[in-house]
Write an enzyme that holds these catalytic residues in place. Structure first.
Site, PDB file in Angstrom:
ATOM      1  N   LYS A  79     -60.772 -47.340  -6.214  1.00 31.44           N
ATOM      2  CA  LYS A  79     -61.806 -48.304  -5.615  1.00 31.44           C
ATOM      3  C   LYS A  79     -62.679 -48.409  -7.062  1.00 31.44           C
ATOM      4  O   LYS A  79     -62.923 -47.492  -7.789  1.00 31.44           O
ATOM      5  CB  LYS A  79     -62.561 -47.722  -4.730  1.00 31.44           C
ATOM      6  N   SER A 154     -66.021 -51.074   3.251  1.00 36.38           N
ATOM      7  CA  SER A 154     -66.343 -51.547   1.856  1.00 36.38           C
ATOM      8  C   SER A 154     -65.177 -51.445   0.931  1.00 36.38           C
ATOM      9  O   SER A 154     -64.951 -51.995   0.161  1.00 36.38           O
ATOM     10  CB  SER A 154     -67.755 -51.104   1.145  1.00 36.38           C
ATOM     11  N   SER A 178     -66.536 -46.771   5.563  1.00 31.22           N
ATOM     12  CA  SER A 178     -65.801 -47.782   4.344  1.00 31.22           C
ATOM     13  C   SER A 178     -64.413 -47.120   4.031  1.00 31.22           C
ATOM     14  O   SER A 178     -63.759 -47.980   3.449  1.00 31.22           O
ATOM     15  CB  SER A 178     -66.532 -47.962   3.340  1.00 31.22           C
TER      16      SER A 178
HETATM   17  N1  GLN Z   1     -70.377 -51.018   6.722  1.00 28.25           N
HETATM   18  C1  GLN Z   1     -71.089 -49.930   6.296  1.00 28.25           C
HETATM   19  C2  GLN Z   1     -72.518 -50.416   5.533  1.00 28.25           C
HETATM   20  O1  GLN Z   1     -72.125 -51.525   4.975  1.00 28.25           O
HETATM   21  C3  GLN Z   1     -70.419 -48.721   5.750  1.00 28.25           C
HETATM   22  C4  GLN Z   1     -70.291 -48.953   4.031  1.00 28.25           C
HETATM   23  C5  GLN Z   1     -69.933 -47.705   3.500  1.00 28.25           C
HETATM   24  O2  GLN Z   1     -69.112 -46.829   4.123  1.00 28.25           O
HETATM   25  N2  GLN Z   1     -70.183 -47.794   2.129  1.00 28.25           N
HETATM   26  O3  GLN Z   1     -73.130 -50.007   5.165  1.00 28.25           O
END
Ligand code: GLN
Length: 510
Positions: A79, A154, A178
């Site tokens: 990532k 994400s 995420s």
């Molecule tokens: N969807 C969550 C957010 O927007 C989680 C994001 C994540 O785990 N990086 O913050």
């Protein structure tokens, strides 16, 4: 013979040690497949030259008869939240366009030391903020099961790359879901470890008290291989754990290899006891708050069928309650933006990243740099965060959220008195269409089942559990107590030995 991209990480490893293939062949194959599927928007950067050189070096080690670990020579991708020496790192933000780190993130370095071959960097939501990969400054990533749909986020592209079999495994990060949510929406397996298991050094910070690195792959077995090499104490991360608790309650040094050994012990014990019921004795907590309104009928039915499968494997289902589940949304969306607003203050155009071309003075330079460099969602979070931390609001929002966070963690401990793992859905629905959600609050609500474990710092994973509406994948979430990753992986592996959901693949990409 099976196509190279159909082999799991464990199978690739086997094929290398038996001399059926080479790391260069595996890496070339991955690079070709990546090149053939650029329409999925998975990769932000591909390092063909570096990958082939690393693969050749692995083949040379093997030819020289060196003792090699299971990941040696296997192509993976990271990532773009992990900094990588010699490769660009952007966090999918314009702010870091053209940035190159002088060092590797600890997780990247550990996987390199284990011999894994880095083929490139993966798209994601900007600074990991989002759940659809739509917040990337470099375009959307597409769900291989239906390319008009989101892959989740994400770590959206980390999931896409595995689901489309471009590589067998990737790294992701999970702050509020995420790793688990994109794994669920693309039909792959992913695990967020206990907070402190993997080093955060070199992982671009979003919300430091929540951020954790973890693996994404097709099987629990592959996730275990990767996680085993990624974990370990790191003195450069102040919240990295020096010790971890083993299944028997004893403490041991947090180091690569611990999870692998525990997993071996668990599977040996299960084999000795009753091979037909590998989960005998496992108490699976079913929180009623995870099965109520707001979960779509297809996800509910699929999750319940997966629970029945766990029962068939010997597990006992136990009703539990996590009464503050709903509160995890406001709590997370106060704490995470608060930490983000602080973490992202370092992007000011001075030392690295984007700097506005024209400005009048220092303040104007900061303002223009940040206005140009950050996308809309990142700006929204910075503003929310600055607000909840500001004088007069701190006590009402931030402090209150911290107190509730503690109570959410306590609810889990109460549940773990009567069960060993907790099971439920990962996301309330299957993957939605790209561009179909414009209300950020509605988007935040969909994180309801992943946020609680994040706030508590507990390990959680997503395991392919079947298909819902439109033939789209559904994941089963398994949450463990602190440091019980081996138990989660063991349960997931047993489930995968008895089901083939994780082996299904998008027809268009076969
Ligand atoms: N969807 C969550 C957010 O927007 C989680 C994001 C994540 O785990 N990086 O913050």
């Amino acid at each position: 013979m099976t196509a190279l991209h159909d082999l799991t990480l464990a199978q690739q490893s086997q094929a290398l040690s038996s001399g059926q293939t080479t790391s260069v062949a595996l890496t070339r194959h991955a690079l070709d497949r990546i090149a053939a599927h650029t329409d999925l928007g998975a990769f932000l950067h591909v390092d063909a030259e570096g990958a082939l050189a690393a693969a050749a070096a692995s083949d040379a080690r093997r030819a020289a008869g060196q003792a090699l670990g299971p990941l040696d020579g296997l192509p993976i991708a990271h990532k773009d939240i992990f900094v990588t020496q010699g490769l660009p790192t952007t966090a999918a933000s314009k702010m870091l366009q053209g940035y190159q780190s002088p060092f590797d993130a600890t997780v990247v370095a550990q996987l390199k030391a284990a011999g894994a071959v880095t083929v490139g960097k993966l798209n994601c939501d900007e600074f990991a903020m989002g759940g659809a990969n739509e917040n990337s400054a470099y375009g959307v990533a597409r769900n291989p099961w239906d390319t008009d749909r989101i892959p989740g986020g994400s770590s959206g592209a980390s999931a896409v790359a595995v689901s489309a079999r471009l590589v067998a495994a990737t790294t992701g990060t999970d702050t509020g879901g995420s790793i688990r949510q994109p794994a669920a929406l693309t039909g792959i397996t992913g695990i967020k470890p206990t907070y402190g298991r993997c080093s955060r050094f070199g992982m671009i910070a979003f919300a430091s008290s929540l951020d954790q690195a973890g693996p994404m792959a097709r099987t629990a077995e592959d996730c275990a291989l990767l996680l085993d090499a990624m974990s370990g104490f790191d003195e450069r991360d102040a919240t990295s754990a020096e010790q971890v608790r083993l299944h028997d309650g004893s403490l041991t040094a947090n180091a690569p290899g611990v999870i692998g050994r525990e997993l071996d012990a668990l599977s040996q014990a299960a084999k000795r006891a009753d091979p037909a019921r590998p989960l005998a004795g496992l108490r699976v907590g079913v929180p009623k708050e995870f099965f109520g309104d707001g979960v779509s009928a297809d996800v509910l039915a699929t999750t319940r069928a997966a629970l029945a499968q766990l029962e068939a494997l010997g597990a006992t289902l136990v009703d539990v309650s996590l009464p503050r589940t709903e509160l995890s949304i406001p709590v997370y969306y106060i704490i995470a933006p608060a930490e983000a607003s602080s973490n992202l203050s370092r992007f000011d155009g001075v030392k690295f990243g984007h700097r506005a071309a024209k400005y009048t003075d220092l303040n104007d330079m900061y303002r223009k740099t940040r206005a140009e460099g950050f996308g809309a969602e990142v700006k929204r979070r910075i503003m929310i965060g600055a607000y909840v931390l500001s004088h007069g609001y701190y006590d009402a929002y931030y402090l209150q959220a911290q107190k509730l966070r503690r109570m959410i963690a306590d609810d889990f401990q109460a549940a773990f008195k009567v069960c060993d793992v907790i099971a439920g859905p990962v996301a309330p629905t299957v993957a939605r269409e790209i561009g179909s959600q414009t209300d950020p609050v509605q988007e935040y609500l969909a994180d309801i089942f992943t946020l609680p474990a994040s706030l508590a710092g507990l390990p959680g994973m997503s395991v392919p559990a079947g298909f819902g509406e439109g033939g789209l994948p559904v994941g089963l979430q398994l949450i463990g107590n602190y440091w019980q990753e081996a138990q989660l992986l063991h349960a997931a592996h047993a489930f995968q030995q008895a089901t083939d959901w994780h082996q299904r693949q998008p027809a268009a990409l076969a």
